[in-house]
Design a protein around this motif. Structure first.
Motif, mmCIF file in Angstrom:
data_model
loop_
_atom_site.group_PDB
_atom_site.id
_atom_site.type_symbol
_atom_site.label_atom_id
_atom_site.label_comp_id
_atom_site.label_asym_id
_atom_site.label_seq_id
_atom_site.Cartn_x
_atom_site.Cartn_y
_atom_site.Cartn_z
ATOM 1 N N GLU A 10 -6.514 -2.056 0.776
ATOM 2 C CA GLU A 10 -7.101 -1.586 2.033
ATOM 3 C C GLU A 10 -8.211 -2.538 2.485
ATOM 4 O O GLU A 10 -8.295 -2.895 3.667
ATOM 5 C CB GLU A 10 -7.678 -0.174 1.849
ATOM 6 N N ARG B 131 0.830 -1.209 0.000
ATOM 7 C CA ARG B 131 0.000 0.000 0.000
ATOM 8 C C ARG B 131 0.862 1.255 0.000
ATOM 9 O O ARG B 131 0.616 2.206 -0.753
ATOM 10 C CB ARG B 131 -0.905 -0.018 1.235
ATOM 11 N N ASP B 132 1.904 1.261 0.837
ATOM 12 C CA ASP B 132 2.792 2.434 0.903
ATOM 13 C C ASP B 132 3.518 2.647 -0.433
ATOM 14 O O ASP B 132 3.705 3.787 -0.877
ATOM 15 C CB ASP B 132 3.802 2.256 2.038
ATOM 16 N N THR C 231 -4.148 2.565 -10.141
ATOM 17 C CA THR C 231 -3.444 2.538 -8.855
ATOM 18 C C THR C 231 -4.416 2.760 -7.709
ATOM 19 O O THR C 231 -4.313 2.113 -6.656
ATOM 20 C CB THR C 231 -2.348 3.629 -8.834
ATOM 21 N N GLU C 232 -5.377 3.657 -7.898
ATOM 22 C CA GLU C 232 -6.385 3.916 -6.861
ATOM 23 C C GLU C 232 -7.230 2.676 -6.600
ATOM 24 O O GLU C 232 -7.545 2.347 -5.447
ATOM 25 C CB GLU C 232 -7.273 5.090 -7.294
ATOM 26 N N LEU D 169 -5.190 0.279 -4.634
ATOM 27 C CA LEU D 169 -5.109 0.730 -3.237
ATOM 28 C C LEU D 169 -6.364 0.348 -2.465
ATOM 29 O O LEU D 169 -6.287 -0.125 -1.316
ATOM 30 C CB LEU D 169 -4.916 2.256 -3.178
ATOM 31 N N LYS E 194 1.139 4.248 -2.882
ATOM 32 C CA LYS E 194 0.941 5.672 -2.592
ATOM 33 C C LYS E 194 2.124 6.504 -3.100
ATOM 34 O O LYS E 194 1.946 7.606 -3.637
ATOM 35 C CB LYS E 194 0.750 5.880 -1.090
ATOM 36 N N GLN E 195 3.334 5.968 -2.946
ATOM 37 C CA GLN E 195 4.505 6.666 -3.484
ATOM 38 C C GLN E 195 4.434 6.738 -5.023
ATOM 39 O O GLN E 195 4.775 7.757 -5.628
ATOM 40 C CB GLN E 195 5.777 5.948 -3.046
ATOM 41 N N GLN F 210 1.718 6.815 -6.764
ATOM 42 C CA GLN F 210 0.703 7.808 -7.084
ATOM 43 C C GLN F 210 1.293 9.221 -7.102
ATOM 44 O O GLN F 210 0.980 10.035 -7.980
ATOM 45 C CB GLN F 210 -0.436 7.752 -6.054
ATOM 46 N N LYS F 211 2.135 9.500 -6.121
ATOM 47 C CA LYS F 211 2.749 10.827 -6.065
ATOM 48 C C LYS F 211 3.601 11.088 -7.317
ATOM 49 O O LYS F 211 3.564 12.182 -7.891
ATOM 50 C CB LYS F 211 3.609 10.948 -4.807
#
Length: 202
Positions: free
Chosen positions: A82, A24-25, A74-75, A78, A28-29, A31-32
């Motif tokens: 989750e 998950r982390d 990616t969302e 995620l 998120k990276q 995504q950025k």
């Protein structure tokens, strides 16, 4: 020894949850980074248009669109991670609750073994026998005791109650000491003081 014992405490479920959170982390990276690329492609498209290069601007917008599609995927990943993490954590809590219920049932079974149905019936029978015996004694005594005896018994009971009440009260002295007032003798005031000349009428 300490390191070995700590490794044994990590279960496969804990490791699975940890792996999911690591993934998950990472997402998120990622995504950025995609958001940075999207902003960059949009800026290139604007710059190309300002320079009159429509073809270059269109290419930048296509790249931006592709990055946005990656961002949507990616969302979704995620959300899946989750949901899976929460499902595992809830399953672990549910497992602990079930283990607690199982332990409670085992304790109840042990209690039932110690107190069997036969024991309960025996206790009930003994209690019933004791009550019946007491009733027999009451009937026997009621036949032997007359009305006068009943009055004497009640009077004796009342006397015992008074004695019990007096025993609980504080003791009062039988011969109280009464203090008599002591007389105080005052000194006499002399009527004639030496050296004093009294007025004599002429």
């Amino acid at each position: 020894m300490g390191a070995g014992s700590s490794k044994q405490k990590i279960t496969s479920q804990d490791k699975a949850i940890l792996d999911l959170k690591v993934q998950r982390d990472k997402l998120k990276q990622y995504q950025k980074k995609i958001n940075v690329v999207v902003d960059k492609e949009l800026e290139l498209a604007r710059r190309a248009l300002s320079q009159g290069d429509k073809r270059k601007a269109l290419l930048a917008l296509k790249k931006k669109k592709y990055q946005e599609q990656l961002l949507e995927k990616t969302e979704e990943q995620l959300m899946t991670l989750e949901g899976m993490t929460q499902s595992i954590e809830y399953a672990l809590v549910e497992k602990q609750v079930l283990e607690g219920l199982k332990h409670g049932n085992d304790v109840l079974k042990e209690i039932h073994k110690e107190m069997s149905v036969e024991d309960v019936e025996r206790i009930m029978d003994d209690t019933a026998d004791a009550i019946a015996y007491q009733n027999e004694i009451d009937e026997l005594l009621s036949d032997k005791i007359t009305a006068e005896d009943e009055e004497e018994i009640l009077a004796e009971l009342e006397t015992l109650q008074k004695e019990e009440l007096e025993a609980e009260l504080p003791q009062v002295p039988q011969n109280p000491v009464v203090s008599k007032p002591t007389s105080v003798s005052l000194p006499e005031v002399p009527t004639h003081v030496p050296g004093r000349v009294e007025n004599v009428g002429i």
